[in-house]
Design a protein around this motif. Structure first.
Motif, PDB file in Angstrom:
ATOM      1  N   THR A   1      38.741  32.912  24.392  1.00 41.09           N
ATOM      2  CA  THR A   1      37.738  32.046  23.774  1.00 41.09           C
ATOM      3  C   THR A   1      37.042  33.173  23.307  1.00 41.09           C
ATOM      4  OG1 THR A   1      36.109  31.186  25.797  1.00 41.09           O
ATOM      5  CG2 THR A   1      38.013  29.764  23.776  1.00 41.09           C
ATOM      6  N   ASN A   2      36.641  34.511  23.693  1.00 42.44           N
ATOM      7  CA  ASN A   2      34.976  34.911  23.563  1.00 42.44           C
ATOM      8  C   ASN A   2      35.735  36.465  23.269  1.00 42.44           C
ATOM      9  OD1 ASN A   2      32.754  36.551  23.803  1.00 42.44           O
ATOM     10  ND2 ASN A   2      33.066  37.557  25.660  1.00 42.44           N
ATOM     11  N   THR A   3      36.044  36.318  21.703  1.00 41.12           N
ATOM     12  CA  THR A   3      36.817  36.921  21.054  1.00 41.12           C
ATOM     13  C   THR A   3      35.758  38.339  19.751  1.00 41.12           C
ATOM     14  OG1 THR A   3      37.254  36.184  19.115  1.00 41.12           O
ATOM     15  CG2 THR A   3      38.992  36.154  20.871  1.00 41.12           C
ATOM     16  N   PHE A   4      35.697  39.316  19.469  1.00 42.75           N
ATOM     17  CA  PHE A   4      35.682  40.139  19.001  1.00 42.75           C
ATOM     18  C   PHE A   4      36.193  41.073  17.757  1.00 42.75           C
ATOM     19  CE2 PHE A   4      34.162  43.984  17.032  1.00 42.75           C
ATOM     20  CZ  PHE A   4      33.095  44.093  17.033  1.00 42.75           C
ATOM     21  N   TYR A   5      36.330  40.242  16.439  1.00 44.72           N
ATOM     22  CA  TYR A   5      37.603  40.656  16.105  1.00 44.72           C
ATOM     23  C   TYR A   5      37.153  41.621  14.971  1.00 44.72           C
ATOM     24  CZ  TYR A   5      41.814  38.444  14.668  1.00 44.72           C
ATOM     25  OH  TYR A   5      43.459  38.217  13.953  1.00 44.72           O
ATOM     26  N   PHE A   6      38.592  42.127  14.741  1.00 45.21           N
ATOM     27  CA  PHE A   6      38.766  44.126  14.707  1.00 45.21           C
ATOM     28  C   PHE A   6      39.653  43.850  13.165  1.00 45.21           C
ATOM     29  CE2 PHE A   6      40.726  48.295  13.886  1.00 45.21           C
ATOM     30  CZ  PHE A   6      39.632  48.682  13.464  1.00 45.21           C
ATOM     31  N   TYR A   7      39.721  44.138  12.133  1.00 45.10           N
ATOM     32  CA  TYR A   7      40.801  44.594  10.809  1.00 45.10           C
ATOM     33  C   TYR A   7      41.149  46.364  10.595  1.00 45.10           C
ATOM     34  CZ  TYR A   7      39.930  39.871   9.185  1.00 45.10           C
ATOM     35  OH  TYR A   7      40.652  38.019   8.492  1.00 45.10           O
ATOM     36  N   ASP A   8      41.721  46.339  10.874  1.00 42.06           N
ATOM     37  CA  ASP A   8      42.305  47.868  10.832  1.00 42.06           C
ATOM     38  C   ASP A   8      43.323  47.980   9.559  1.00 42.06           C
ATOM     39  OD1 ASP A   8      42.529  50.843  11.453  1.00 42.06           O
ATOM     40  OD2 ASP A   8      44.308  50.379  12.642  1.00 42.06           O
ATOM     41  N   GLY A   9      42.675  48.481   8.104  1.00 43.44           N
ATOM     42  CA  GLY A   9      43.575  49.446   7.205  1.00 43.44           C
ATOM     43  C   GLY A   9      44.195  50.019   6.680  1.00 43.44           C
ATOM     44  N   PRO A  10      45.593  49.645   6.591  1.00 46.59           N
ATOM     45  CA  PRO A  10      46.811  50.664   6.713  1.00 46.59           C
ATOM     46  C   PRO A  10      46.001  51.433   5.455  1.00 46.59           C
ATOM     47  CG  PRO A  10      46.740  48.577   4.708  1.00 46.59           C
ATOM     48  CD  PRO A  10      44.516  48.564   5.575  1.00 46.59           C
ATOM     49  N   PRO A  11      47.053  52.721   6.967  1.00 50.31           N
ATOM     50  CA  PRO A  11      47.177  54.159   5.833  1.00 50.31           C
ATOM     51  C   PRO A  11      49.091  53.841   5.399  1.00 50.31           C
ATOM     52  CG  PRO A  11      47.452  54.302   8.216  1.00 50.31           C
ATOM     53  CD  PRO A  11      47.006  52.899   8.068  1.00 50.31           C
ATOM     54  N   PHE A  12      48.899  54.903   4.416  1.00 50.40           N
ATOM     55  CA  PHE A  12      49.911  55.134   3.982  1.00 50.40           C
ATOM     56  C   PHE A  12      50.779  55.957   5.146  1.00 50.40           C
ATOM     57  CE2 PHE A  12      48.759  54.226  -0.095  1.00 50.40           C
ATOM     58  CZ  PHE A  12      49.809  53.147  -0.169  1.00 50.40           C
TER      59      PHE A  12
ATOM     60  N   PHE B   1      43.962  32.555  12.917  1.00 49.73           N
ATOM     61  CA  PHE B   1      43.124  32.656  12.118  1.00 49.73           C
ATOM     62  C   PHE B   1      41.679  31.842  11.265  1.00 49.73           C
ATOM     63  CE2 PHE B   1      42.536  32.785   6.906  1.00 49.73           C
ATOM     64  CZ  PHE B   1      42.621  34.149   7.475  1.00 49.73           C
ATOM     65  N   GLU B   2      42.353  30.509  11.349  1.00 55.43           N
ATOM     66  CA  GLU B   2      40.960  30.127  10.485  1.00 55.43           C
ATOM     67  C   GLU B   2      39.587  30.174  11.533  1.00 55.43           C
ATOM     68  OE1 GLU B   2      42.281  26.213   9.572  1.00 55.43           O
ATOM     69  OE2 GLU B   2      43.211  27.133   7.363  1.00 55.43           O
ATOM     70  N   GLY B   3      39.491  30.178  13.214  1.00 52.74           N
ATOM     71  CA  GLY B   3      38.872  30.471  14.138  1.00 52.74           C
ATOM     72  C   GLY B   3      38.194  32.181  14.182  1.00 52.74           C
ATOM     73  N   ASN B   4      39.541  32.672  13.560  1.00 50.29           N
ATOM     74  CA  ASN B   4      38.126  34.139  13.715  1.00 50.29           C
ATOM     75  C   ASN B   4      38.510  34.843  11.971  1.00 50.29           C
ATOM     76  OD1 ASN B   4      37.985  35.073  16.653  1.00 50.29           O
ATOM     77  ND2 ASN B   4      40.967  33.961  16.305  1.00 50.29           N
ATOM     78  N   PHE B   5      38.082  33.931  11.099  1.00 48.55           N
ATOM     79  CA  PHE B   5      38.196  34.700   9.421  1.00 48.55           C
ATOM     80  C   PHE B   5      36.154  34.533   8.745  1.00 48.55           C
ATOM     81  CE2 PHE B   5      38.269  34.729   5.145  1.00 48.55           C
ATOM     82  CZ  PHE B   5      38.888  34.999   4.952  1.00 48.55           C
ATOM     83  N   PRO B   6      36.149  35.297   8.336  1.00 47.86           N
ATOM     84  CA  PRO B   6      36.181  36.779   8.339  1.00 47.86           C
ATOM     85  C   PRO B   6      36.029  37.457   9.972  1.00 47.86           C
ATOM     86  CG  PRO B   6      34.183  36.556   7.775  1.00 47.86           C
ATOM     87  CD  PRO B   6      34.776  35.351   8.292  1.00 47.86           C
ATOM     88  N   ALA B   7      36.569  39.390   9.947  1.00 51.18           N
ATOM     89  CA  ALA B   7      36.413  39.743  10.468  1.00 51.18           C
ATOM     90  C   ALA B   7      35.107  39.829  11.217  1.00 51.18           C
ATOM     91  CB  ALA B   7      37.534  41.386  10.533  1.00 51.18           C
ATOM     92  N   ASP B   8      34.646  40.631  12.755  1.00 52.25           N
ATOM     93  CA  ASP B   8      33.822  41.224  12.831  1.00 52.25           C
ATOM     94  C   ASP B   8      33.270  42.376  12.649  1.00 52.25           C
ATOM     95  OD1 ASP B   8      32.801  38.536  15.039  1.00 52.25           O
ATOM     96  OD2 ASP B   8      34.393  39.319  15.701  1.00 52.25           O
ATOM     97  N   PHE B   9      34.581  43.437  12.451  1.00 53.04           N
ATOM     98  CA  PHE B   9      33.690  44.630  12.103  1.00 53.04           C
ATOM     99  C   PHE B   9      34.988  45.266  11.314  1.00 53.04           C
ATOM    100  CE2 PHE B   9      35.070  49.336  14.247  1.00 53.04           C
ATOM    101  CZ  PHE B   9      33.737  49.559  13.205  1.00 53.04           C
ATOM    102  N   ILE B  10      35.003  45.962  10.556  1.00 54.60           N
ATOM    103  CA  ILE B  10      36.123  46.946   9.862  1.00 54.60           C
ATOM    104  C   ILE B  10      34.969  48.650   9.243  1.00 54.60           C
ATOM    105  CG2 ILE B  10      37.432  44.390   8.692  1.00 54.60           C
ATOM    106  CD1 ILE B  10      35.808  45.638   6.331  1.00 54.60           C
ATOM    107  N   SER B  11      35.667  49.366   9.587  1.00 53.84           N
ATOM    108  CA  SER B  11      35.358  50.241   9.461  1.00 53.84           C
ATOM    109  C   SER B  11      36.153  51.420   8.111  1.00 53.84           C
ATOM    110  CB  SER B  11      34.821  51.451  11.012  1.00 53.84           C
ATOM    111  OG  SER B  11      34.035  52.267  10.034  1.00 53.84           O
ATOM    112  N   GLU B  12      35.431  52.025   7.620  1.00 52.51           N
ATOM    113  CA  GLU B  12      36.741  53.274   6.838  1.00 52.51           C
ATOM    114  C   GLU B  12      35.984  54.383   5.858  1.00 52.51           C
ATOM    115  OE1 GLU B  12      39.640  53.047   6.307  1.00 52.51           O
ATOM    116  OE2 GLU B  12      40.544  50.793   7.621  1.00 52.51           O
TER     117      GLU B  12
END
Length: 608
Positions: free
Chosen positions: A68-79, A579-590
């Protein structure tokens, strides 16, 4: 350590022996390893990595923390068709540091690695490997064979990626990764597409788009921005002879001589002043404001002045006779357009409705037909016999020579300007009409701009600067590709011809949003959603009863990466609550270039 009893005045032998004894006992507890004068940092790093593996450090950093104590991160996909480079390593460092910091604060930070698997980067790699040169070769080779070959090379360098990512010390789950070619991920994208289709945000239309002849497909506007280069091009001023006149000409300027065989009109600004002047033995019409730049050092005799709107409807002779019979359909006349400027040229714009956005609008306003003497590979067809078989840009020289021979070339110069090239193949692009599927970004632009204000950007100026300005200027997104290895657009179309009107078809369309729906409509089991696995499936039209076929295009791979938040969790078919409990992410970086790439597509699809 050392001890000198003399410093404390202990000179007698008993005390000296006493303190030596105590010091010897103390050394047993204060032993230090000898420090080598040559340290192998690389070896130390390998030892640390081995220790992390032995104690499952990364896995435990997640499982031993409260769900219940999350930090959500999205990782952009490379080829994975290319090896990791400096840019990936730099981004990976940042992607590792922030989640580690949050982990140290007690957060549960799940980190899934992902792969971009579809699209032009993979197809182009296969074309090179197989020695294929475009769509004709691919179709001769077989779309099913081509797609399976693409599938086979997608993860060619995945082992190298895994080794490199581990070696730089980054904690990320590369075993439970997501792949855009997996059927679950593809199904989520179908759900995204259908959601937007049902909202009226997706439509099909013929428009001017940036087109790569080498790849045989349109590109999106942010892909086009990746490929601009300064290049030398001809800048020509052409004489268009007025009908029923021996020596009077309109002067029009262009930097794309290859479009002149497709000329159907000339366009002037309705409120600009145009002059008819006499120069040597001929008379010319052009904008008065550009008289000095066209006739440098010469003061021609001005015979007449009139506003552009007074020129409307005047006819002229076509440069070539390829489409001369179209004069009966309103072609080869002067039209009006507010986009005409006096920044360069003559104030009269050569207009070919099939090439160029302003040309297209003018053609639409005046109901002009479309002529297209160029095939999908960018080569002239038999409709323009003088340049038949030539690549469109290579034909410039021949077209210029033809016009010189006809005494229709007033001035030929060379200019350096920024021109778009295909960011993948390096070939020049053209702006042309083509049928495409579009996402109507205009309808959601206000939402996108408002959502951008809720994001904490670093550096902060990106919010209202690079990203904010890009969103303000956002236009419709061409989301379809006339290619093969990609997520098929899930729309089935009825082309059944009306028996009472041969020019009319049923036109009914069905958008499919899941495997289950496709199985129900087609009556067949569906295991794979790639085009060569489903294009044989027919759906019965609920309007006329005829069989429907899938539209042949596939989705832009940027649409897939922008759907990553939903696809990686197979939402909404699985993990709905998580998903609905963690959208959108807390952090992305590119990298900053992704403000017009992945960040942009995430913003478009989430807002939509």
């Amino acid at each position: 350590m050392a001890y000198c009893p003399k410093a404390f005045g202990f000179l007698d032998l008993p005390h000296y022996r006493y303190f030596n004894l105590q010091f010897s006992n103390l050394k047993k507890y204060l032993m230090f390893k000898a420090i080598k004068n040559k340290i192998d940092f690389s070896k130390q790093e390998e030892e640390i990595l081995t220790l992390w593996d032995e104690i499952n450090a990364f896995e435990r950093s997640i499982t031993e923390r409260d769900e219940t104590n999350t930090f959500y991160f999205y990782d952009g996909p490379p080829f994975a068709t290319g090896l990791p480079h400096y840019g990936h390593l730099l981004a990976s460092t940042i992607k590792d540091v922030v989640p580690r910091f949050q982990t140290m604060k007690g957060k549960r930070v799940e980190r899934r690695f992902g792969w971009d698997c579809h699209g032009l980067p993979v197809e182009f790699e296969v074309e090179k490997e197989l020695g294929l040169k475009g769509k004709v070769d691919i179709e001769d080779y077989g779309i099913d064979n081509f797609n399976e070959k693409c599938r086979s090379i997608v993860l060619r360098y995945s082992t190298d990626w895994k080794r490199t990512i581990r070696r730089i010390g980054r904690w990320v789950d590369m075993e439970n990764d997501y792949k855009t070619m997996d059927v679950d991920f593809m199904e989520s994208i179908w759900w995204v597409f259908k959601s937007l289709f049902d909202k009226g945000l997706i439509y099909e239309s013929h428009k001017i788009v940036a087109y790569s002849p080498r790849l045989g497909t349109p590109l999106s506007n942010f892909e086009v921005n990746l490929g601009y280069k300064d290049t030398q091009d001809p800048a020509v001023t052409i004489k268009f002879k007025l009908d029923c006149s021996e020596n009077r000409y309109f002067l029009a300027w262009t930097t794309t001589p290859w479009t002149l065989p497709s000329n159907l009109a000339l366009t002037v600004h309705p409120e600009l002043t145009y002059v008819t002047i006499k120069h040597e033995s001929e008379e010319y019409i052009l904008a008065e404001a550009l008289l000095d730049s066209v006739f440098k050092g010469v003061e021609p005799e001005i015979l007449n002045r009139q506003l552009g709107k007074e020129l409307e409807g005047m006819s002229y002779e076509p440069l070539f006779n390829y489409f001369a019979d179209l004069s009966e359909q309103g072609c080869f006349k002067v039209t009006l357009g507010n986009y005409v400027t006096t920044e360069a040229g003559t104030g009269i714009v050569h207009t070919a409705p099939s090439f160029g956005e302003d040309d297209f609008k003018t053609g639409k306003n005046y109901k002009l037909p479309h002529v297209f003497p160029i095939n999908d590979a960018g080569e002239f067809t038999s409709q323009a016999p003088d340049v038949e078989g030539m690549f469109f840009k290579d034909a410039d020289k021949t077209i210029i020579k033809l016009l010189k021979d006809k005494n229709l070339m007033f001035k030929h110069e060379t200019m350096v300007h920024s021109y778009p090239f295909c960011w993948r193949s390096g070939a020049p692009l053209m702006y042309r009409t083509i049928g495409s599927w579009f996402l109507d970004v205009e309808k959601i632009k206000k939402n996108m701009i408002a959502n951008n204000q809720e994001i904490h950007w670093s550096p902060e100026h990106i919010k209202d600067g690079r990203m904010g300005k890009w969103l303000e200027g956002a236009r419709e997104w061409a989301i379809s590709r006339n290619r093969y290895w990609g997520n098929p657009i899930p729309v089935w179309v009825c082309d059944h011809v009306d028996p009472e009107d041969a020019e009319k078809t049923c036109g009914n369309r069905v958008c499919v949003g899941s495997r289950e729906e496709l199985e129900t409509l087609s009556g067949e089991k569906v295991e794979d959603l790639h085009s060569h696995k489903i294009d044989h499936l027919k759906i019965k039209c609920d309007k006329c009863g005829a069989p429907m076929s899938r539209t042949p295009e596939v989705l832009d791979c940027w649409f897939e990466s922008g759907s990553m938040p939903y696809g990686q969790q197979h939402y909404p078919f699985e993990n709905k609550e998580a998903f609905e409990g963690n959208f959108p992410a807390d952090f992305i970086s590119e990298g900053i270039d992704q403000t017009r790439g992945w960040f942009y597509t995430l913003a478009v699809l989430s807002s939509a």
